[in-house]
Every structure is written in C-alpha cells, then in structure tokens.
Motif scaffolding. Structure first.
Motif, short mmCIF file in Angstrom:
data_model
loop_
_atom_site.label_atom_id
_atom_site.label_comp_id
_atom_site.label_asym_id
_atom_site.label_seq_id
_atom_site.Cartn_x
_atom_site.Cartn_y
_atom_site.Cartn_z
N ASP A 24 5.19 18.10 4.85
CA ASP A 24 6.23 17.65 3.93
C ASP A 24 6.11 16.14 3.71
O ASP A 24 5.79 15.39 4.64
CB ASP A 24 7.61 17.97 4.49
CG ASP A 24 7.89 19.46 4.52
OD1 ASP A 24 7.30 20.18 3.69
OD2 ASP A 24 8.68 19.90 5.38
N LEU A 25 6.39 15.69 2.50
CA LEU A 25 6.33 14.27 2.19
C LEU A 25 7.57 13.57 2.72
O LEU A 25 8.70 14.02 2.53
CB LEU A 25 6.22 14.06 0.68
CG LEU A 25 4.94 14.61 0.04
CD1 LEU A 25 4.98 14.39 -1.47
CD2 LEU A 25 3.70 13.98 0.64
N VAL A 26 7.34 12.45 3.39
CA VAL A 26 8.42 11.69 4.00
C VAL A 26 8.38 10.27 3.46
O VAL A 26 7.33 9.62 3.45
CB VAL A 26 8.28 11.65 5.54
CG1 VAL A 26 9.38 10.80 6.16
CG2 VAL A 26 8.30 13.06 6.11
N ILE A 27 9.51 9.79 2.98
CA ILE A 27 9.63 8.43 2.46
C ILE A 27 10.12 7.52 3.58
O ILE A 27 11.10 7.81 4.26
CB ILE A 27 10.61 8.37 1.28
CG1 ILE A 27 10.11 9.27 0.14
CG2 ILE A 27 10.79 6.94 0.79
CD1 ILE A 27 8.82 8.83 -0.48
N SER A 34 -1.44 16.24 2.17
CA SER A 34 -0.72 17.48 1.87
C SER A 34 -0.61 17.75 0.37
O SER A 34 -0.23 18.85 -0.04
CB SER A 34 0.68 17.45 2.50
OG SER A 34 1.44 16.39 1.95
N CYS A 35 -0.97 16.75 -0.46
CA CYS A 35 -0.89 16.94 -1.91
C CYS A 35 -2.24 17.29 -2.53
O CYS A 35 -2.34 17.48 -3.74
CB CYS A 35 -0.35 15.67 -2.58
SG CYS A 35 1.39 15.35 -2.23
N ALA A 50 7.92 11.79 -5.59
CA ALA A 50 8.49 11.32 -4.33
C ALA A 50 8.55 9.80 -4.29
O ALA A 50 9.57 9.21 -3.92
CB ALA A 50 7.68 11.86 -3.15
N VAL A 51 7.46 9.16 -4.69
CA VAL A 51 7.42 7.69 -4.67
C VAL A 51 8.35 7.12 -5.73
O VAL A 51 9.16 6.22 -5.46
CB VAL A 51 5.98 7.19 -4.88
CG1 VAL A 51 5.97 5.67 -5.05
CG2 VAL A 51 5.10 7.58 -3.71
N ASP A 56 0.84 -1.19 0.00
CA ASP A 56 0.00 0.00 0.00
C ASP A 56 0.89 1.25 0.00
O ASP A 56 1.89 1.32 0.72
CB ASP A 56 -0.88 -0.02 1.24
CG ASP A 56 -1.91 1.09 1.28
OD1 ASP A 56 -1.50 2.27 1.36
OD2 ASP A 56 -3.11 0.80 1.25
N LYS A 57 0.50 2.22 -0.80
CA LYS A 57 1.28 3.46 -0.94
C LYS A 57 1.59 4.10 0.41
O LYS A 57 2.67 4.69 0.60
CB LYS A 57 0.49 4.43 -1.82
CG LYS A 57 1.13 5.78 -2.04
CD LYS A 57 0.17 6.71 -2.77
CE LYS A 57 -1.02 7.09 -1.89
NZ LYS A 57 -1.93 8.05 -2.56
N SER A 58 0.65 4.00 1.35
CA SER A 58 0.84 4.65 2.65
C SER A 58 2.01 4.08 3.43
O SER A 58 2.49 4.70 4.38
CB SER A 58 -0.43 4.55 3.48
OG SER A 58 -0.72 3.20 3.83
#
Length: 341
Positions: free
Chosen positions: A258-261, A290-291, A309-310, A246-248
């Motif tokens: 902010d996006l965090v990987i 946030s997107c 990001a992904v 799952d993407k999450s």
C-alpha cells in the motif's frame, strides 16, 4: 487539489529534454511552468542542459572538430571523462544537436535525436513569453541553478550571470512567474543578495550532502536529511521559500504494497515552507515498486495511483515528464473534491 504541474525539462517524456520542442509541448499539454537546468559556457552564456557534461545529451562525440575537447575532470568527488559546456563557447555549442538522455527507456524520443539545437536561457524566456500569449494563461519557469560552487571555482559566477539574464529578458526581480531552485543554498542566497526576490526553493535529495557545503566544510558538511528535521525546516524557512524533494521522501510502499504518504508535506507547511517533489514518471523504471505492472522497464505501470497519492497529499507542485498525465490526475482530484462539497 491544485498543485502546480511543472514540465520537467519540458515535456521530456515525449521529446529530448531541454529542447524547444519539449518546452513548447509542455505548455500545449497543460503545464503551468517548465523547469530548465542551467549551466554555463566558457564565454558566460547560460545554456539548458541536465549537467555540464554533454557527452550523451548532444552529438558532440560524433563531431570530429571537437575530438580534442574530450577531457577528464574531477567533479563532485567523481572522475568524469567527456565533453563539458565550460570548455566551449556559445557559438560552438550552437552547432551541436540534442539527443535523448534516457534512450534505453524512451526509444521513441531517440527518434528525435539530432533534430534540435541546444537552447540558451534567453531563448526559453522568449518562448515562455510567446506561449503565454498563445495559450492565454500565465506561464512560468522553475529555474534550477546547477553546480554553482563548481562554476564559481572556474570563474563563472552563475548567480551574477543568471540575474543579468532575468533582467535582460524583461522579467521583474519579484516576478511571480519565476521560481529559483538549487541543491546549493549558497547560490540562492547570492541571487537574493543581488536584489532578486523571486521565490527560492532548496532542492533536497534522498541521500548525500550539498556540494557547496562539502566545498566549505568537507566531511563536516550537513547531510540533506539534516534539513528535514523540525529544526532544519525551521532554519530553512528564514532563508528560502520552499523545498523540493525526491519523490521517495513523500511516498513509499509499506510491507503489503500500500502507498504511504510521509508527514513531510505537513511538516514543511508547518514551518511556513512550500513543498514540491520530483519526478513523477509513468514508466515502471521510475515508479514505486507496488505501482509497477509487468517486468518491462519502459512500460507504463499503475502511474495514476502514484500520481494521485502524491498530488492529493497537499503538495504545492510536482515535476513531471508527461504534463498531460499529471493534469488529468489533477482534474480528477478537483472533480472529487467538488463532488464531495
């Protein structure tokens, strides 16, 4: 930056999923592979549907001749009422027409309702062979085996049926165009035991337990999260070639947006596993909070930020509903890398 772009049930952002139009369009838009969900009919024909319940994704509810097939079943811990593929022969299902599953978000897709028939797995093999010739590039399939434990319990062994379909299509047991995935590791092992050595990928949800393990162990079944530990990933590496999550589990927003990987891509690679994720979609309804842009679920948000990001995380493949959008981001990432060298 070269993750595989996999058309999720075809180009399902533009056409009703699992239709010939959706699959053909996915390749036209640059997808490397497409992902069908595979279930069975009463007479053992493998068909392409999101699940065995076809109440919403076909016109069956409007077909008077099938009114008596509506039934209630206990399935995966839930009670479901509707129409199910295993209660129809292929000849009967072939008379139905597909409908958009996410019409509330994709009303433009619903304009194509009732135009396209249901597809068999054999039809998709033929389409991929034809598209490979037309597009002049290698194209593939990421085949998701759905609810194998359930189908086995009613005398429809998906492992046996699937292997027979692959061989009948003229694809090789170790064909590098083919990846086989499931939320149930048992069926992946069964398919491998039948001499099918194509890559196997274990699907991992953000919550819950694999249904094959629940059927076998009950409340003691492992949770999907148990497979994501260092020990769990190492154990998986001895039975499968990769995981798809799952993407999450890959990307989240921190407290300031902010996006965090996460470390999962690195962790999977360290265990010798490929890693894919699902599903990248541009609509607000599906984006990381946030997107999102505006408050309309069907409007496109800042999808490029999330996709980049992904896809820039080192991931090996992404499942997408709009292949052209993912291809554009991949091209941009490649250009950035080339410019920095």
């Amino acid at each position: 930056m070269s993750p595989l772009v996999i058309g999720h049930r075809g180009a399902s952002g533009y056409r009703p999923e699992h239709t010939r139009s959706a699959y053909a369009l996915a390749f036209e838009l640059g997808a490397d592979s497409v992902e069908p969900d595979i279930v069975a009919t009463r007479d053992g024909v493998l068909v392409l549907r999101h699940e065995n319940d076809i109440s919403v994704t076909t016109d069956v509810a409007s077909r008077a001749e099938f009114t008596g097939r509506r039934t209630t079943k206990e399935f995966a811990g839930h009670t479901l009422t509707g129409w199910f593929t295993e209660d129809f022969t292929w000849a009967e299902l072939a008379t139905l027409r597909a409908r958009e599953r996410l019409a509330h978000v994709r009303p433009q897709n619903a304009q194509h309702d009732d135009r396209y028939p249901i597809m068999r797995l054999s039809d998709l093999f033929e389409l991929i062979d034809e598209a490979s010739h037309t597009c002049r590039r290698p194209l593939g399939m990421v085949a998701e085996i759905k609810d194998a434990a359930y189908f086995a319990s009613i005398g429809l062994p998906l492992d046996e049926l699937f292997v027979a379909e692959v061989r009948a299509a003229g694809w090789n047991a170790d064909d590098d165009r083919l990846i086989i995935e499931s939320f149930e590791a048992t069926v992946l092992e069964q398919i491998a035991a039948r001499g099918m050595t194509a890559r196997g990928v274990f699907l991992i949800a953000a919550t819950g337990q694999p249904l094959d393990q629940v059927a076998r162990l009950g409340a003691g079944a492992p949770y999907y999260s148990d497979y994501l530990t260092a020990t769990g990933l190492d154990a998986l590496s001895s039975t499968v070639d990769g995981i798809s999550v799952d993407k999450s589990l890959i990307i989240q927003a921190d407290a300031v947006g902010d996006l965090v990987i996460s470390s999962l891509v690195t962790d999977a690679h360290a265990a010798g596993l490929d890693i894919f994720c699902w599903t990248l979609r541009p609509e607000n309804a599906f984006l990381t909070a946030s997107c999102r842009r505006g408050d309309q679920p069907a409007s496109f948000g800042h999808w490029r930020d999330e996709f980049a990001a992904v896809m820039g995380s080192g991931i090996d493949g992404v499942f997408v509903d709009h292949p052209d959008l993912a291809v554009s981001v991949r091209d941009e990432l490649r250009s950035r890398v080339a410019a920095s060298v």
